[in-house]
Write an enzyme that holds these catalytic residues in place. Structure first.
Site, PDB file in Angstrom:
ATOM      1  N   GLY A  20      53.540  62.824  -0.802  1.00 27.87           N
ATOM      2  CA  GLY A  20      53.392  61.417  -0.446  1.00 27.87           C
ATOM      3  C   GLY A  20      51.993  60.922  -0.768  1.00 27.87           C
ATOM      4  O   GLY A  20      51.064  61.717  -0.946  1.00 27.87           O
ATOM      5  N   GLY A  42      49.081  57.439  -0.042  1.00 27.14           N
ATOM      6  CA  GLY A  42      48.718  56.219   0.671  1.00 27.14           C
ATOM      7  C   GLY A  42      47.562  55.557  -0.036  1.00 27.14           C
ATOM      8  O   GLY A  42      47.135  56.004  -1.111  1.00 27.14           O
ATOM      9  N   ASP A  94      54.471  48.269  10.662  1.00 26.36           N
ATOM     10  CA  ASP A  94      54.696  48.656   9.268  1.00 26.36           C
ATOM     11  C   ASP A  94      56.005  49.418   9.132  1.00 26.36           C
ATOM     12  O   ASP A  94      56.071  50.445   8.451  1.00 26.36           O
ATOM     13  CB  ASP A  94      53.524  49.484   8.741  1.00 26.36           C
ATOM     14  CG  ASP A  94      53.458  49.511   7.220  1.00 26.36           C
ATOM     15  OD1 ASP A  94      54.021  48.596   6.585  1.00 26.36           O
ATOM     16  OD2 ASP A  94      52.838  50.440   6.670  1.00 26.36           O
ATOM     17  N   LYS A 128      48.184  65.285   5.823  1.00 24.97           N
ATOM     18  CA  LYS A 128      47.715  63.976   5.361  1.00 24.97           C
ATOM     19  C   LYS A 128      46.207  64.055   5.209  1.00 24.97           C
ATOM     20  O   LYS A 128      45.477  64.257   6.189  1.00 24.97           O
ATOM     21  CB  LYS A 128      48.101  62.890   6.361  1.00 24.97           C
ATOM     22  CG  LYS A 128      47.764  61.479   5.902  1.00 24.97           C
ATOM     23  CD  LYS A 128      48.284  60.455   6.910  1.00 24.97           C
ATOM     24  CE  LYS A 128      47.986  59.035   6.475  1.00 24.97           C
ATOM     25  NZ  LYS A 128      48.511  58.035   7.444  1.00 24.97           N
ATOM     26  N   VAL A 157      49.385  63.141   0.822  1.00 25.42           N
ATOM     27  CA  VAL A 157      50.119  63.999   1.742  1.00 25.42           C
ATOM     28  C   VAL A 157      50.635  65.211   0.963  1.00 25.42           C
ATOM     29  O   VAL A 157      51.293  65.055  -0.082  1.00 25.42           O
ATOM     30  CB  VAL A 157      51.292  63.258   2.403  1.00 25.42           C
ATOM     31  CG1 VAL A 157      52.002  64.170   3.398  1.00 25.42           C
ATOM     32  CG2 VAL A 157      50.803  61.993   3.105  1.00 25.42           C
TER      33      VAL A 157
END
Length: 306
Positions: free
Chosen positions: A26, A28, A139, A48, A33
């Site tokens: 992942g 951001g 979110d 993370k 991640v």
């Protein structure tokens, strides 16, 4: 980027805990991640990793960590620990093998109503837990909804993640343009949040985000209810996206997207079969005035999600 494939954490007694870093699972704005495991341990976790040099507001990161590590619920991704290495903060989180709902939609396409009824009642449980603790997520979107298994089935556990935009209602500014543009509630776009808690009272002054009128005697509980319905709107957009693989208000520019949100202009694709019950429910969730939007608790009691 971090160097090497081993991240070293110092334990409370000064011993080294070595984590083997795997693939990226992942991304951001200021974080990556990774799949991660302790050396000599087969249990998988998610790491993370936030780069402090890239953060414009590191205080917000630490506030997110402090909030997340106190959340304990089956439908919230578990926060395990964190440590610093170089200029990076590493948060060790529960790993969800099924990945995000967003990636599942991207890979497998539109979801059926039977799948919606597996996923979203659990999202409602997670949101209910947050709201009862005074937390507004702000979110809610498919990328922040994780699945415990690759194959979606009745036993799949669904979990909310990413609390970077979350706030405690009444302690922090709630109504501001923050979050993912396609999922923003209209009141966030207007950015009207004139709530100021009065000294020695729970009364407040609020400027209505819908009618732009002053309400001098709106009680704090009314304000809280309005704020939490921001998550109702984003949840409706998420359900729409899962059913259609289309963000209902998306346009070629952000201003045009915001214009459509403020007018609540969207259409169901002609080639998507959705029951009238669900269409009506989503329509109610996408009511411009938050006073007339159903709350998370009301949605939990809705027969559709039973």
């Amino acid at each position: 980027m971090l160097g090497g494939d081993i991240l070293t954490q110092k334990s409370s007694i000064g011993e080294d805990i070595r984590w083997a870093r795997g693939d990226i699972i992942g991304t951001g704005n200021f974080s990556m991640v990774y799949l991660i495991q302790k050396e000599n341990n087969k249990v998988k976790h998610a790491a993370k990793v936030a780069n402090l040099k890239q953060l414009t507001n590191s205080r917000k990161l630490f506030e997110e960590i402090e909030m997340h590590k106190h959340l304990k619920h089956p439908n919230i991704v578990k926060y395990i620990t964190n440590f610093k290495t170089g200029f990076h903060i590493v948060s060790i989180l529960e790993y969800c093998e099924g990945g995000s709902l967003f990636n599942r939609i991207k890979d497998r396409g539109r979801h059926s109503e039977s799948e919606i009824k597996i996923i979203f009642p659990q999202v409602l449980e997670g949101l209910s837990y947050l709201h009862n603790r005074g937390i507004l997520h702000r979110d809610v979107k498919p990328a922040n909804i994780l699945l415990s298994s690759l194959n979606l089935k009745e036993s799949t556990i669904v979990k909310l993640c990413d609390f970077g935009f979350s706030v405690y209602v009444g302690l922090e500014r709630c109504i501001e343009e923050t979050g993912s543009p396609n999922y923003l509630a209209p009141e966030l776009i207007r950015g009207i949040d004139k709530y100021v808690k009065c000294e020695n009272t729970n009364r407040s002054k609020i400027i209505s985000p819908i009618k732009h009128e002053s309400h001098d005697d709106v009680d704090f509980e009314t304000y809280r209810k309005r704020c939490f319905k921001i998550d109702t709107w984003s949840l409706a957009v998420s359900i729409f996206y899962a059913l259609t693989k289309i963000a209902p208000f998306e346009n070629e520019t952000k201003p045009k997207t915001f214009h459509r949100i403020l007018k609540c202009e969207y259409r169901w694709p002609n080639d998507v079969s959705v029951s009238e019950k669900l269409k009506l429910l989503i329509s109610n969730m996408l009511t411009l005035d938050p006073d007339f939007r159903p709350s998370v608790e009301e949605l939990k009691d809705n027969p559709y999600f039973k």
